[in-house]
Enzyme design. Structure first.
Site, PDB file in Angstrom:
ATOM      1  N   ASP A 236      29.655  10.013  38.949  1.00  0.00           N
ATOM      2  CA  ASP A 236      28.675  10.966  39.456  1.00  0.00           C
ATOM      3  C   ASP A 236      27.587  11.247  38.417  1.00  0.00           C
ATOM      4  O   ASP A 236      27.818  11.117  37.223  1.00  0.00           O
ATOM      5  CB  ASP A 236      29.401  12.268  39.843  1.00  0.00           C
ATOM      6  N   GLY A 237      26.408  11.640  38.914  1.00  0.00           N
ATOM      7  CA  GLY A 237      25.354  12.121  38.022  1.00  0.00           C
ATOM      8  C   GLY A 237      24.177  11.174  37.802  1.00  0.00           C
ATOM      9  O   GLY A 237      23.329  11.444  36.947  1.00  0.00           O
TER      10      GLY A 237
ATOM     11  N   ASN B  52      28.196  10.056  51.732  1.00  0.00           N
ATOM     12  CA  ASN B  52      26.926   9.598  51.161  1.00  0.00           C
ATOM     13  C   ASN B  52      25.985   8.990  52.212  1.00  0.00           C
ATOM     14  O   ASN B  52      24.796   8.807  51.958  1.00  0.00           O
ATOM     15  CB  ASN B  52      27.150   8.604  50.013  1.00  0.00           C
TER      16      ASN B  52
HETATM   17  C1  IPE Z   1      30.982  11.565  44.863  1.00  0.00           C
HETATM   18  O1  IPE Z   1      29.751  11.952  44.406  1.00  0.00           O
HETATM   19  C2  IPE Z   1      30.883  10.205  45.492  1.00  0.00           C
HETATM   20  C3  IPE Z   1      30.625   9.108  44.574  1.00  0.00           C
HETATM   21  C4  IPE Z   1      30.598   9.183  43.275  1.00  0.00           C
HETATM   22  C5  IPE Z   1      30.410   7.845  45.206  1.00  0.00           C
HETATM   23  P1  IPE Z   1      28.804  12.893  45.281  1.00  0.00           P
HETATM   24  O2  IPE Z   1      27.600  13.149  44.462  1.00  0.00           O
HETATM   25  O3  IPE Z   1      28.580  12.309  46.618  1.00  0.00           O
HETATM   26  O4  IPE Z   1      29.705  14.185  45.425  1.00  0.00           O
HETATM   27  P2  IPE Z   1      29.331  15.673  45.835  1.00  0.00           P
HETATM   28  O5  IPE Z   1      28.507  15.593  47.081  1.00  0.00           O
HETATM   29  O6  IPE Z   1      28.549  16.255  44.698  1.00  0.00           O
HETATM   30  O7  IPE Z   1      30.645  16.338  46.019  1.00  0.00           O
HETATM   31  C1  IPE Z   2      26.540   9.127  41.834  1.00  0.00           C
HETATM   32  O1  IPE Z   2      25.406   9.776  41.413  1.00  0.00           O
HETATM   33  C2  IPE Z   2      26.245   7.886  42.646  1.00  0.00           C
HETATM   34  C3  IPE Z   2      26.519   8.006  44.091  1.00  0.00           C
HETATM   35  C4  IPE Z   2      27.105   9.005  44.683  1.00  0.00           C
HETATM   36  C5  IPE Z   2      26.120   6.880  44.909  1.00  0.00           C
HETATM   37  P1  IPE Z   2      24.639  10.783  42.350  1.00  0.00           P
HETATM   38  O2  IPE Z   2      23.597  10.009  43.083  1.00  0.00           O
HETATM   39  O3  IPE Z   2      25.557  11.577  43.179  1.00  0.00           O
HETATM   40  O4  IPE Z   2      23.935  11.714  41.261  1.00  0.00           O
HETATM   41  P2  IPE Z   2      23.717  13.272  41.334  1.00  0.00           P
HETATM   42  O5  IPE Z   2      25.044  13.898  41.627  1.00  0.00           O
HETATM   43  O6  IPE Z   2      22.721  13.517  42.412  1.00  0.00           O
HETATM   44  O7  IPE Z   2      23.216  13.626  39.977  1.00  0.00           O
HETATM   45 MG    MG Z   3      26.476  13.378  42.939  1.00  0.00          MG
END
Ligand code: IPE
Ligand code: IPE
Ligand code: MG
Length: 247
Positions: free
Chosen positions: A18-19, A66
């Protein structure tokens, strides 16, 4: 790396990557750039895992939820995945890495499905490590699919309702034949599971770091492993019982 005990290595490591978006935002870049940099972390962590001898690595790359994201971001993620599979094939073959996926793969664009299928086929004989990507994956959906499969087996008379055991449930999950994760890592600081491997993480050790995924590289990964090795896994027993068993 010196401090990692090869005898106490987690057999299966699962990561909620994440992030990417926040990493990009903090640099005034587009979210897509964050995903691109995140793909570099994937490469680094896969390599590091293989080097130290991890047997199972499962990465949460795209959740069922997602699909709610803007279409252009979703398309960019599939483009990146295709590119990743192409660029990493050679290395997977050289390093004995078997590629695997879990999730509702039929929901992905056809060309991406094709690329996944080819990568699975080409790497199927590899035995040193299994790299699993969770794509269009949701643990609740997985449980629903599992219940449906078991219900069908009961309906057709193959088994009776009394035959439903933990082992039978596990065998019918997407993760059939995979050991449960010993260590679950989540980057970017959120203390939640976000619908990842709910059944399988029952006794996983959890490591949450504020580091955004694109900045999560081998140094911190090894730190997470060191921390894992300092934990006492009791599985419901007492600390004394665990200590006695260790002797
Ligand atoms: C979790 O991340 C899913 C993946 C890393 C693929 P999200 O960014 O979708 O999670 P939430 O929405 O913050 O819980
Ligand atoms: C994780 O990073 C990747 C996926 C869920 C595909 P994010 O896209 O969720 O990044 P943040 O949480 O918005 O920073
Ligand atoms: Mg995220």
């Amino acid at each position: 790396m010196a401090k990692i005990d090869p005898q106490k290595l987690p057999k299966h490591i699962a990561i909620i990557m994440d992030g990417n978006g926040r990493w990009a935002k903090s640099r005034s870049l587009s979210r897509i750039k964050g995903h691109e940099e995140g793909a570099r972390s994937v490469r680094d962590i896969v390599r590091a895992s293989r080097e130290i001898g991890v047997q199972w690595l499962t990465l949460y790359a795209f959740s069922e939820e997602n699909w709610r994201r803007p279409k252009y971001e979703i398309q960019a993620l599939w483009r990146l995945l295709k590119r990743f599979l192409q660029s990493e094939l050679e290395e997977m073959l050289q390093n004995g890495i078997r590629f695997h996926v879990i999730g509702r793969i039929y929901k992905l664009p056809k060309d991406v499905q094709k690329s996944i299928k080819e990568t699975i086929e080409k790497t199927s004989a590899n035995k040193d490590m299994t790299l699993t990507l969770a794509l269009s994956y949701g643990a609740r959906q997985e449980i629903v699919d599992t219940v449906e499969k078991i219900a069908t087996q009961i309906e057709t008379g193959n088994i009776g309702s009394g035959d439903v055991t933990e082992a039978l449930v596990a065998e019918n999950l997407y993760t059939a034949n995979m050991p449960d994760p010993d260590l679950l890592i989540r980057t970017s600081g959120e203390f939640r599971i976000s619908n990842f491997l709910l059944w399988q993480i029952a006794y996983a050790e959890i490591y949450v770091t504020p580091t955004h995924w694109p900045d999560f590289r081998r140094d911190e990964y090894f730190m997470a492993l060191e921390e894992y090795q300092r934990r006492e896994r009791r599985f419901g027993a007492t600390g004394d019982q665990v200590a006695r068993k260790r002797k």
